[in-house]
Design a protein around this motif. Structure first.
Motif, mmCIF file in Angstrom:
data_model
loop_
_atom_site.group_PDB
_atom_site.id
_atom_site.type_symbol
_atom_site.label_atom_id
_atom_site.label_comp_id
_atom_site.label_asym_id
_atom_site.label_seq_id
_atom_site.Cartn_x
_atom_site.Cartn_y
_atom_site.Cartn_z
ATOM 1 N N GLY A 153 1.071 -1.374 0.000
ATOM 2 C CA GLY A 153 0.166 -0.077 0.018
ATOM 3 C C GLY A 153 0.663 1.220 -0.149
ATOM 4 O O GLY A 153 0.483 2.170 -0.752
ATOM 5 N N VAL A 154 1.923 1.281 0.876
ATOM 6 C CA VAL A 154 2.756 2.534 1.025
ATOM 7 C C VAL A 154 3.354 2.771 -0.328
ATOM 8 O O VAL A 154 3.732 3.761 -0.918
ATOM 9 C CB VAL A 154 3.597 2.474 2.154
ATOM 10 N N GLY A 155 3.907 1.408 -0.718
ATOM 11 C CA GLY A 155 4.839 1.529 -2.141
ATOM 12 C C GLY A 155 3.801 2.046 -3.363
ATOM 13 O O GLY A 155 4.349 3.012 -4.058
ATOM 14 N N ALA A 156 2.501 1.640 -3.418
ATOM 15 C CA ALA A 156 1.589 2.137 -4.445
ATOM 16 C C ALA A 156 1.505 3.515 -4.078
ATOM 17 O O ALA A 156 1.369 4.433 -5.390
ATOM 18 C CB ALA A 156 0.320 1.327 -4.459
ATOM 19 N N LEU A 157 1.212 4.193 -3.042
ATOM 20 C CA LEU A 157 0.929 5.653 -2.639
ATOM 21 C C LEU A 157 2.037 6.389 -3.115
ATOM 22 O O LEU A 157 2.138 7.419 -3.902
ATOM 23 C CB LEU A 157 0.554 5.893 -1.601
ATOM 24 N N THR A 158 3.308 5.801 -3.071
ATOM 25 C CA THR A 158 4.587 6.531 -3.281
ATOM 26 C C THR A 158 4.829 6.584 -4.534
ATOM 27 O O THR A 158 5.235 7.806 -5.036
ATOM 28 C CB THR A 158 5.867 5.758 -2.401
ATOM 29 N N LEU A 159 4.595 5.522 -5.389
ATOM 30 C CA LEU A 159 4.618 5.765 -6.851
ATOM 31 C C LEU A 159 3.825 6.726 -7.357
ATOM 32 O O LEU A 159 3.939 7.228 -8.440
ATOM 33 C CB LEU A 159 4.462 4.337 -7.337
ATOM 34 N N GLN A 160 2.495 6.927 -6.846
ATOM 35 C CA GLN A 160 1.779 7.833 -7.241
ATOM 36 C C GLN A 160 2.152 9.295 -7.218
ATOM 37 O O GLN A 160 2.211 9.945 -8.060
ATOM 38 C CB GLN A 160 0.183 7.686 -6.482
ATOM 39 N N VAL A 161 2.772 9.391 -5.915
ATOM 40 C CA VAL A 161 3.419 10.645 -5.441
ATOM 41 C C VAL A 161 4.219 10.936 -6.481
ATOM 42 O O VAL A 161 4.844 12.004 -7.111
ATOM 43 C CB VAL A 161 3.883 10.984 -4.140
ATOM 44 N N ILE A 162 5.521 10.052 -6.788
ATOM 45 C CA ILE A 162 6.478 10.303 -7.768
ATOM 46 C C ILE A 162 5.979 10.489 -9.252
ATOM 47 O O ILE A 162 6.514 11.508 -10.118
ATOM 48 C CB ILE A 162 7.286 9.025 -7.830
ATOM 49 N N GLY A 163 5.135 9.704 -9.514
ATOM 50 C CA GLY A 163 4.390 10.008 -10.844
ATOM 51 C C GLY A 163 3.788 11.226 -11.058
ATOM 52 O O GLY A 163 3.943 12.101 -12.153
#
Length: 440
Positions: free
Chosen positions: A20-30
């Protein structure tokens, strides 16, 4: 071997949390690679570092928009400009990524604090919280747009947690800080006065005055004059937007429609944009005043441990309704009223079934993706023409009606909670709560 199932559960929940945290982090970076709400703050900081006003038009020398899709001015208060000054020293992409990660951290800390106050298991709770955030549109939009909603939510949740741990001065300071970022949290200081929490009110007032003084010293009175004048005047034209869930926007659309494609015609004539917005603000102000009066009248008739929970959640919900611009992603702050209602229900008798049914009804529009809610009025107008303008306009009210219903249900709980205290002794009150469901 007896501990193996427990170990596997821990590993499983930890894995889900990391996913979950990884998916949210990827969204932030994108999202950081494109134009987000942070863009206006970045260029305002750059203006100040060059010795100019933070509220210059966000345009290039050729007249092109620096932040396509956003307004011509930074819409945030001068104090926010000071917070973002360091970002102007690095590239926009790097600054946006850093701010996005800070905002995400603030949001996750909010969830952690709420789970701790609810007494839930933190590992499992945080795993479900992060996965749920990937499905809830306000959290997805807040994380992807790099706006201030997550920071404000973290400050308000932190203030609530500190107050529950007998740190009223620091709690008030966090409310004051939230008010310097977004104006509407300052109304929570009125709630502190209603419940005679003088140190909370004092901490908030001192922080507010200190922040205003710092802004005046660093940016000068001219920055505040521009923010309160041309910037606010420009903001009024964004109030009727479909993604604005505020009651003010709903009222304004009745009189001025919205220039979408196809455009939504007004249902009533005779008001300009400023006049329609002013009317909406007046209605919202009356609703806020009525809410504060309601809380004040009941504050002496409800046990504080229940009344303070429900009054905080109710007031936060109402403020999201009446603030002139509450974008759909701003509803991320509803995680705080959700927690206060949950805790209050643990201390109250069981509400009747109709209350639970209305609660579910109030949540449904808030779970529908905002893109669907915003697209429905346009689709109706595209295929049905102006004859369906009334229906299309009513659809734009869906999130607002959901918020109003959620606020009303919290007010109903507060009204029910007064009955044992008003009519029974402390001993008989406990008996009544244990044996008779609310509303029966």
């Amino acid at each position: 071997m007896k501990g193996l199932p427990s170990f596997l559960r821990v590993v499983g929940w930890a894995t889900l949390l990391c996913v979950g945290v990884g998916a949210l982090t990827l969204q932030v970076i994108g999202a950081s690679q494109g134009v987000t709400d942070f863009c206006q703050d970045y260029f305002a900081a750059r203006y100040v570092l060059r010795g100019a006003s933070p509220y210059l038009a966000l345009l290039t020398g050729n007249g092109e928009a620096l932040c396509p899709g956003l307004g011509f001015y930074d819409s945030h208060p001068p104090f926010v400009v000071l917070l973002f000054l360091p970002s102007g020293l690095v590239s926009q992409a790097l600054a946006a990524t850093v701010w996005g990660l800070v905002s995400l951290t603030a949001y996750l800390v909010s969830g952690l604090l709420l789970l701790r106050e609810l007494g839930w298991r933190l590992l499992r709770g945080m795993a479900l919280f992060t996965l749920g955030s990937l499905l809830w549109t306000p959290s997805l939009l807040a994380i992807g747009s790099h706006n201030l909603g997550q920071a404000v939510t973290a400050l308000l949740v932190g203030a609530w947690a500190l107050e529950r741990r007998q740190r009223p001065g620091w709690a008030g300071a966090l409310i004051g800080a939230a008010g310097l970022i977004k104006l509407w949290p300052l109304a929570l200081l009125a709630n502190a006065l209603i419940w005679r929490k003088w140190r909370v009110a004092l901490g908030g007032t001192v922080t507010l005055l200190g922040g205003l003084a710092l802004g005046l010293l660093a940016l000068g009175p001219a920055a505040y004059a521009v923010y309160l004048g041309p910037v606010q005047a420009a903001e009024r034209f964004g109030v009727p937007a479909y993604s604005n869930t505020s009651l003010v926007g709903d009222v304004a659309r009745l009189f001025i429609g919205y220039p979408a494609d196809p455009p939504m015609p007004p249902l009533m004539q005779g008001l300009s944009v400023p006049q329609a917005v002013l009317l909406g603000e007046g209605i919202g102000g009356l609703l806020l005043a009525a809410t504060l009066l309601f809380l004040w009248r009941l504050s002496g008739r409800v046990k504080p441990e229940v009344g303070e929970l429900l009054s905080l959640g109710l007031l936060v919900t109402v403020l999201l309704v009446v603030f002139p611009l509450t974008w759909y992603w701003g509803l991320v702050t509803l995680i705080l009223p959700a927690a206060t209602v949950w805790l209050a229900l643990r201390q109250l008798a069981r509400p009747p079934r109709w209350w639970w049914g209305l609660l579910a009804l109030s949540l449904v529009p808030l779970l529908i993706p905002s893109g669907i809610v915003a697209a429905l009025p346009g689709r109706l107008l595209e295929y049905g023409g102006a004859g369906l303008a009334g229906v299309a306009n009513a659809l734009t009210w869906l999130p607002t009606w959901a918020l109003l219903l959620f606020a009303g249900l919290q007010a109903q709980l507060l009204w029910w909670a007064r009955i044992p205290v008003e009519h029974c002794s402390p001993e008989s009150s406990a008996v009544v709560e244990a044996t008779h469901p609310i509303g029966e």
